[in-house]
Design a protein around this motif. Structure first.
Motif, PDB file in Angstrom:
ATOM      1  N   UNK A  14      -4.677  -0.509   4.002  1.00 43.90           N
ATOM      2  CA  UNK A  14      -3.119   0.076   3.691  1.00 43.90           C
ATOM      3  C   UNK A  14      -2.691   0.834   4.665  1.00 43.90           C
ATOM      4  N   UNK A  15      -3.272   1.187   5.984  1.00 38.40           N
ATOM      5  CA  UNK A  15      -2.550   1.899   6.994  1.00 38.40           C
ATOM      6  C   UNK A  15      -1.432   1.310   7.365  1.00 38.40           C
TER       7      UNK A  15
ATOM      8  N   UNK B  88       0.702  -1.323   0.169  1.00 40.98           N
ATOM      9  CA  UNK B  88       0.074  -0.131   0.014  1.00 40.98           C
ATOM     10  C   UNK B  88       0.750   1.235   0.099  1.00 40.98           C
ATOM     11  N   UNK B  89       1.956   1.192   0.156  1.00 42.38           N
ATOM     12  CA  UNK B  89       2.877   2.510   0.652  1.00 42.38           C
ATOM     13  C   UNK B  89       3.496   2.938  -0.645  1.00 42.38           C
ATOM     14  N   UNK B  90       3.510   2.300  -1.910  1.00 39.59           N
ATOM     15  CA  UNK B  90       3.965   3.174  -3.009  1.00 39.59           C
ATOM     16  C   UNK B  90       3.435   2.050  -4.188  1.00 39.59           C
TER      17      UNK B  90
ATOM     18  N   UNK C 245      -1.089   7.246   6.510  1.00 41.55           N
ATOM     19  CA  UNK C 245      -2.284   7.246   5.700  1.00 41.55           C
ATOM     20  C   UNK C 245      -2.151   5.937   4.676  1.00 41.55           C
ATOM     21  N   UNK C 246      -3.288   5.424   4.498  1.00 41.19           N
ATOM     22  CA  UNK C 246      -3.375   4.244   3.684  1.00 41.19           C
ATOM     23  C   UNK C 246      -3.864   4.464   2.419  1.00 41.19           C
ATOM     24  N   UNK C 247      -4.409   3.845   1.728  1.00 38.80           N
ATOM     25  CA  UNK C 247      -4.955   3.811   0.215  1.00 38.80           C
ATOM     26  C   UNK C 247      -6.426   4.472   0.252  1.00 38.80           C
TER      27      UNK C 247
ATOM     28  N   UNK D   2       2.888  -7.435   1.629  1.00 40.05           N
ATOM     29  CA  UNK D   2       1.957  -7.339   2.967  1.00 40.05           C
ATOM     30  C   UNK D   2       0.987  -6.284   2.560  1.00 40.05           C
ATOM     31  N   UNK D   3      -0.433  -6.441   3.025  1.00 38.86           N
ATOM     32  CA  UNK D   3      -1.214  -5.458   3.155  1.00 38.86           C
ATOM     33  C   UNK D   3      -2.098  -5.688   4.266  1.00 38.86           C
TER      34      UNK D   3
END
Lengths: 334, 334
Positions: free
Chosen positions: A217-218, A140-142, A224-226, A189-190
């Motif tokens: 996605x936190x 989720x982070x990029x 912050x997530x998606x 991971x998600x």
């Protein structure tokens, strides 16, 4: 949020004091920095040293993973903050057995800077060879094209385990790093956040969510997530997390994986097993075989609510590392 | 409170499905009752069978403690409710190896009734010898003169471990029960509640506490404790819990103990180690030696906030049982 604390300023020192007292047969503090912890066991000469580290508040990560089959030492930061270079360097010197030291940590700016400085100092001042492998498992982070920008979250467990086992097998530094990087490349991971944690110093919640909201996605410091959305069923959450993982890292029918369903701190095991139940079904539907699974609180965010799913694709070498026994204060595998 | 659930009515069945899928190398369900779980390992002929059980919602208790060195089977109840006699009887039949079966459970009216009925049925219908040992470790739940009325809480871990090891040592049923009863007689627990949990079916909090309040002696289903008061520091909480334990069970200078600091579900390990730190100091001040310690979530109450302290006085026999290795899905000790 209510907490069992004394002076919040001393919480990390007091935690470490309690930790070392509780497990004197496993771990000790080094003389210069209370934040430098190393295994009490005698490791083999020429074994590559494994050094892990990061902020506090993620227990059992990271201090819980020092011992047979995992790390030889850990540098401990403040809550959700990188350790400074001094304890990293002190641990490096203590665990080097002439074969160099592998640094394993999550991809966060503060960690990259401080572990980088310590590695330079180890090279210049002590002539200790250091190489690093960073965890970037958080889908989720990029976006996929910028994988090197991704954060490390619960998948760090698999990366530590793979490299820790490789070092026990007698691999040299280059090959320990190769295995850690392969483990990271094969791991995604998600996560989903349901409720925030609060820092002992402030007592303020780490993020805001509505009463029936969750965040996909936190990050595990509350990044912050998606997207935010209404709280879904356990099955829907599992479906969403697995979908994002498999879109990012396709896995063929017949391939074998290790799975981790990780609780963030306040999510009961009951709920984690509900998530695992659906994850296993979804993988089975695609002919993907779960070779080994872990369900529990492995890398937490204080009392945050929610969980993450981690999948690592296995080859024969990674299977050997995942099967290797572990004996650490917070993680034992026979 | 937010939960990751599907249909709340099915939560225990879904948890068990996920649990058995996650740990097929440890545990299996029996054909008649999904609530009957037994170890997959072949136990020795003539080994006394160890059967544990109780309500769900206490994970890792009780299903997490089936395996080498602990129980051979578990009967699983609804959340915070006793298992019915049928699964208890089915597990009894499956784990009896001709040497009888020891039932180990906490002292709650529903459990006493249902385990008692199952024991009678095992005797009459199957001619299996059953004896029971009940955990009554919760100091807060009845005065010292009425110890037989006390509830079992986190100290159950030590009682299961002592009896589980005794059965592995080859003790007969009478002696397994003797060890379990000695472990219970030597064990005291005291807890503090900070925040409630909620049942999946209702979503309602299990009890009410003010914003800066804690409850001393709270039971692990939310049963009322001894007193409510303002939230204290970790050190003060540890001092209060240790004081009540030692007043109830005096321990002489030089005696050795096992200590468990148990989290109720949402209390970070960081805080549990703060509690352990002070507990160890208080014992050391009295010349009491901690022989082995456990810090973590061992018997929980869903996402309840708070912790308990358990102290077990050790003699040579109990030391041997506490040192014996364990290999269960949620508890491994080398």
């Amino acid at each position: 949020m209510k907490k069992l604390l004394n002076n919040p300023t001393n919480v990390v020192e007091e935690m470490l004091e309690g930790y070392v007292k509780a497990h004197p047969d496993y771990i000790k503090q080094l003389p210069e920095n209370q934040r430098s912890l190393v295994t009490v066991r005698e490791t083999r000469d020429d074994k590559v040293g494994i050094l892990i580290g990061g902020g506090s508040g993620h227990e059992p990560g990271f201090m819980g993973y020092v011992g047979e089959g995992m790390a030889d030492g850990v540098a401990v930061g403040n809550i959700f903050a990188s350790p400074s270079p001094d304890p990293i360097l002190e641990v490096t010197k203590a665990i080097d057995k002439g074969a160099g030291v592998a640094y394993l940590y999550g991809n966060y700016a503060g960690d990259v800077m401080n572990f980088g400085m310590a590695a330079e100092m180890a090279d210049l001042e002590e002539e200790i060879q250091v190489q690093a492998a960073l965890a970037t498992d958080d889908v989720a982070s990029a976006p996929k094209e910028e994988q090197e920008k991704r954060r490390g979250i619960a998948g760090e467990l698999f990366i530590f385990k793979a490299a820790g086992a490789a070092a026990e097998f007698g691999y040299d530094l280059e090959n320990v790093i190769r295995v850690a990087e392969k483990a990271n490349a094969n791991t995604r991971s998600m996560g989903v956040g349901l409720s925030p944690c609060s820092l002992p110093q402030t007592g303020e919640p780490s993020f805001e969510l509505g009463e029936n909201e969750m965040e996909i996605g936190l990050g595990h410091h509350g990044e912050p997530g998606i997207e935010k959305g209404p709280l879904e069923t356990a099955d829907h959450v599992a479906e969403r997390l697995v979908k994002d993982i498999l879109e990012d890292m396709p896995i063929n029918q017949g391939e074998q994986v290790a799975v981790l369903v990780n609780g963030l701190g306040s999510t009961p095991r009951m709920e984690l097993y509900l998530i695992y139940r659906r994850v296993e079904q979804l993988l089975a539907e695609r002919g993907i075989v779960v070779y080994r699974s872990y369900v529990g609180d492995y890398i937490t965010s204080l009392e945050m609510g929610g969980c993450s799913v981690t999948v690592m694709k296995l080859d024969e070498e990674l299977k050997q590392t995942i099967d290797h026994p572990v004996n650490c204060p917070m993680f034992v595998q026979k």
